[in-house]
Design a protein around this motif. Structure first.
Motif, PDB file in Angstrom:
ATOM      1  N   ASN A 162       0.817  -1.214   0.000  1.00 26.33           N
ATOM      2  CA  ASN A 162       0.000   0.000   0.000  1.00 26.33           C
ATOM      3  C   ASN A 162       0.852   1.266   0.000  1.00 26.33           C
ATOM      4  N   THR A 163       0.211   2.386  -0.316  1.00 24.97           N
ATOM      5  CA  THR A 163       0.927   3.659  -0.442  1.00 24.97           C
ATOM      6  C   THR A 163       1.469   4.139   0.902  1.00 24.97           C
ATOM      7  N   THR A 182       3.963   0.243  -5.163  1.00 23.52           N
ATOM      8  CA  THR A 182       2.877  -0.594  -4.650  1.00 23.52           C
ATOM      9  C   THR A 182       2.657  -1.736  -5.647  1.00 23.52           C
ATOM     10  N   GLU A 187      -5.763   4.137  -5.114  1.00 19.52           N
ATOM     11  CA  GLU A 187      -4.809   4.248  -4.014  1.00 19.52           C
ATOM     12  C   GLU A 187      -4.869   5.605  -3.307  1.00 19.52           C
TER      13      GLU A 187
END
Length: 170
Positions: free
Chosen positions: A31-32, A93, A138
């Motif tokens: 994930n970011t 990601t 995202e």
């Protein structure tokens, strides 16, 4: 070796010493939030044989092609002939990585440098839209071309370009 030849073909005056990624590695993170933490920890940090040179933030400033990710460039220090060469650490990601791998596959099919924004305008537009959709998913920065697009408009444009080209087969 093929990607190195391709990159040198795009810029024949560069030479091997000018490549930022003659060697390197890539972190693919879920994930970011986690890639942002990794970037903050590693940015401007040198290691025993690797001196930090520069970084590129393609998360906050996506490339025109739609490429997103962090790149950290280090100079390798060694007493042999590999000393002084640059290596690159990429942090992405999973969605950013999937996008980049799909573009590389499309480059082989289309025989063009799509990541460098060179090639058929339909392929380029398809991957720009895909990147923008992924960025929205995202909650990240989209390419400036799509800044005013909401998710619905992005998906409609994506469906339209795919319908005329059959890039994505269900």
């Amino acid at each position: 070796m093929v990607p190195i030849k391709r990159e040198l073909g795009l810029n024949p005056n560069m030479g091997l010493g000018g490549l930022q990624d003659i060697g390197g590695t890539r972190f693919v993170i879920d994930n970011t939030e986690s890639i942002n933490k990794a970037y903050q920890l590693l940015n401007k940090h040198s290691f025993s044989s690797f001196e930090f040179e520069k970084s590129y933030n393609y998360i906050d400033n996506p490339k025109d092609s739609g490429y997103r990710g962090y790149h950290l460039v280090y100079k390798y220090h060694s007493s042999d002939e590999s000393g002084g060469l640059n290596i690159e650490l990429q942090i992405r990601t999973k969605l950013q990585h999937d996008w980049a791998m799909a573009v590389e596959t499309a480059e082989l099919i289309s025989k063009s440098a799509l990541k460098a924004s060179v090639g058929d305008k339909e392929w380029l537009a398809f991957f720009q839209l895909t990147s923008a959709i992924f960025a929205k998913m995202e909650k990240s920065v989209v390419n400036s071309r799509f800044i005013d697009y909401d998710e619905e408009r992005l998906c409609k444009e994506y469906a339209k370009i795919n319908a005329s080209n059959n890039f994505w087969i269900n």
